[in-house]
Scaffold this motif. Structure first.
Motif: not given
Lengths: 429, 429
Positions: B15-19, B24-27, B111-118
């Motif tokens: 499993v590769v988690v990005v972010g 991501g940490l919870q996964a 798992i892509l968990a890379t969030g958001a920017r403004h």
């Protein structure tokens, strides 16, 4: 090109202090109640507790734990105005200090306490590869490089490259170099191993390179040799009598050898700030202003130079060392001279440095201390060092936080300030 | 262009988690004991506790108090390898994640968990003058600009210019904007006055600019109007129904008006990370990937998208908000799906967001909280907010240090993290 507003408000004797380090702050403290009006000019907004800067560079303390906003330190002194500004020059005829924004401040008395920077002995191009440690930015940069080297090693699948990434060179075995090397070795051998999967951080090589024959040459030989043994036990590789001939981005040349190495830190030499040039004063090779016995500038009695920017000798002819207690003593001395001049009283005796002793830490559990005749080493010396340094911090909050950080690091073996911020190219990696 | 070494070492499901944010940490936490091999990739070395980031931007907390090295957080998980690397692209055919250094990592599940920017709604050139708040670097930049504006005002002898330096504009009255404006007002009105000599920091103008009709539109009207009143009591000038038309280095345009102002902070909109583009997935206007009910990508069941990068609706059709609890719930959910798939058991029911309530602080002594039917406001809500946030921090040390910093700030009225570092031009001023 206008004088700052408050210039004309008050006709008290105006003391301008440039530099809010140990010397400048002490001068201001000692001038309390003198009836003078004081302006402190510093290009940074904070006083930095330099003796612990190496800990900020090696993940033990956070920057805000060893720095305080100058204007906050001086908040209860209505006689002191603090300006965050860069000094460009001094006009000694009109007594004006010129600032970076084109304004000036007029002084009656000027105290220059602008410290020192590292010196590369004519090899300024080494700075890029071998940063020195004088400011919070330097500490953040060194911390980033150390941590990023381990990160890159974890990703690297080339054996030779990985070894270069895990090689750290500290140049200069004075107190700063010794303290840095000790903590980096502990970081690699004790703090980080469990965090990595592909590399064994304990294989990291930490070299301490010194041109002279021993570490901590300012200490008695006995303590010096104890320090050398302790460093070797921590895993530091000592390279004594070794001369660095070139610094590269991926190697350090020692004599004719080239050692592949991605992280180099410079702790080998310092040079006084430019203040001597502003006032066109005579200076020694290191740029330190040759001052009169009362620390004023010859033929410019209204200008004083103190701390690392001044060349002052002890009674026995050896130079006064560039340490915090010396700067503080000079700050207190010039305050005394200024007060005596204003009061028309007897001028104090010439400045005489009082040596309060010398300490250096070796990793997180040992230190050496030399109090004139009395020498100490080991764990007890570390505790004395720790208590002394907490005592000299500013304010209850910092004392509590630093003590807590040290206890935490001591008990758990973990360092808390291990965040990589502001990558050097300005973009996150 | 080589596969990273460990790629071939182990044949467990990879499993590769990005972010390494909340999702991501919870996964990764929820995948513990699943028998999978996990690689976490993040371009930064730390997990950031974003809910307190506004406090790092406004001098209450230091950066290292709200961030932890990812590999340290995961040190007791030998099944997890952490790589600090920037993802450039994903090859969904060969299942490879391509990194900035030209290497790749092959996944079985991604798992892509890379969030958001403004997001500046098409006005990206505003970013230079109106930075947003998503990273530690953003926080340091905003803190520097706020403190430097007061410093410049203290030096300034032009009345008009000084007023512009003492004007602060926060754009967007969601939780982040409200929290920033509240603390900046307190800084000016209560923390800083004694530190300055030439300016009265209490005259500073703090504007909170919102295009909509009320602050904190996500909260019930009653709490919203309490928040507005509390902000005004703190000295914040509310500009509701006001549309920003341009941001300059020295002014913000609201409608046809131009307000001279040197410090602008953007808290008005976010946009998902680029992850949707890596996998060429369908996305909504804000760039959030349209996911299936189990949070996988349609036709790519081996890829999951979670947190602020995913577009997920609640049962009533409203979108799941971009908050930490939502990201964590999604992380836990995809871990459940992966475990069920590997075990060949029953797949879990579609993801359903469980709303744990909503809180926002107003300065350092008041907050509002909305727990579905139950609403709170005032000092008690602030204490509940504080306890909850300390609970969610990572590790005993951080909890103690943040609690200490808050108590200190609460009791003494002083904020401790007021150091200006790394000026924007790279050189100290």
């Amino acid at each position: 090109m206008t004088a700052l507003q408050s210039e004309t408000r008050d006709d008290a004797h105006h003391v301008v202090v440039v530099g809010g380090g140990f010397g400048g702050l002490q001068a201001i403290k000692s001038l309390k109640g003198s009836g003078t009006r004081i302006t402190l000019i510093d290009r940074r907004n904070h006083h930095l507790f330099q003796p612990l800067l190496y800990q900020a560079a090696t993940t033990i303390l956070a920057p805000s734990e060893i720095a305080w906003p100058l204007r906050h330190v001086l908040r209860s002194r209505p006689d002191v105005t603090t300006l965050m500004a860069k000094v460009m020059d001094v006009d000694t005829e009109t007594r004006q200090v010129w600032l970076g924004d084109g304004t000036f401040v007029t002084y009656d008395t000027l105290i220059l306490a602008t410290g020192a920077r590292h010196s590369y002995f004519g090899n300024d191009h080494w700075e890029e590869h071998a940063p020195g440690l004088k400011t919070l930015e330097d500490a953040t940069k060194i911390r980033r490089r150390i941590l990023a080297a381990f990160e890159a090693a974890e990703k690297c699948d080339d054996e030779v490259e990985r070894r270069a990434l895990l090689t750290f060179a500290v140049i200069g075995a004075g107190p700063t170099g010794v303290e840095l090397a000790g903590i980096i070795a502990e970081l690699a051998k004790r703090v980080l191993p469990r965090d990595f999967r592909r590399i064994d951080t304990r294989e990291a090589r930490v070299m301490l390179i010194e041109a002279g024959p021993r570490v901590l040459a300012g200490f008695p030989e006995e303590l010096s040799s104890y320090a050398a043994k302790t460093l070797e036990r921590l895993g530091v590789e000592l390279r004594l009598g070794a001369k660095v001939t070139e610094c590269h981005s991926d190697a350090v040349d020692i004599g004719l050898d080239s050692v592949p190495c991605h992280t180099i830190i410079w702790a080998a030499g310092v040079q006084a700030s430019r203040a001597g040039k502003w006032i066109r004063a005579d200076a020694d090779k290191a740029g330190r202003v040759l001052v009169a016995p009362d620390l004023s500038v010859p033929e410019r009695p209204e200008i004083f130079v103190i701390g690392d920017t001044a060349a002052v000798d002890r009674a026995d002819g050896r130079p006064v060392p560039g340490v915090a207690p010396a700067a503080k003593q000079m700050g207190a001395h010039v305050a005394k001279v200024i007060k005596a001049r204003l009061a028309g009283g007897t001028l104090p005796a010439p400045f005489a440095y009082k040596d309060m002793g010398n300490m250096a830490t070796l990793g997180r559990r040992a230190a050496i201390a030399d109090f004139g005749g009395y020498k100490m080493k080991g764990v007890l010396a570390w505790w004395i060092w720790g208590v002394a340094h907490i005592y000299f911090l500013i304010g209850t909050r910092s004392r509590a936080v630093v003590a807590w950080s040290w206890m935490w690091s001591y008990v758990t073996g973990q360092n808390s300030a291990r965040i990589i911020t502001q990558p050097e190219d300005g973009k996150p990696q």
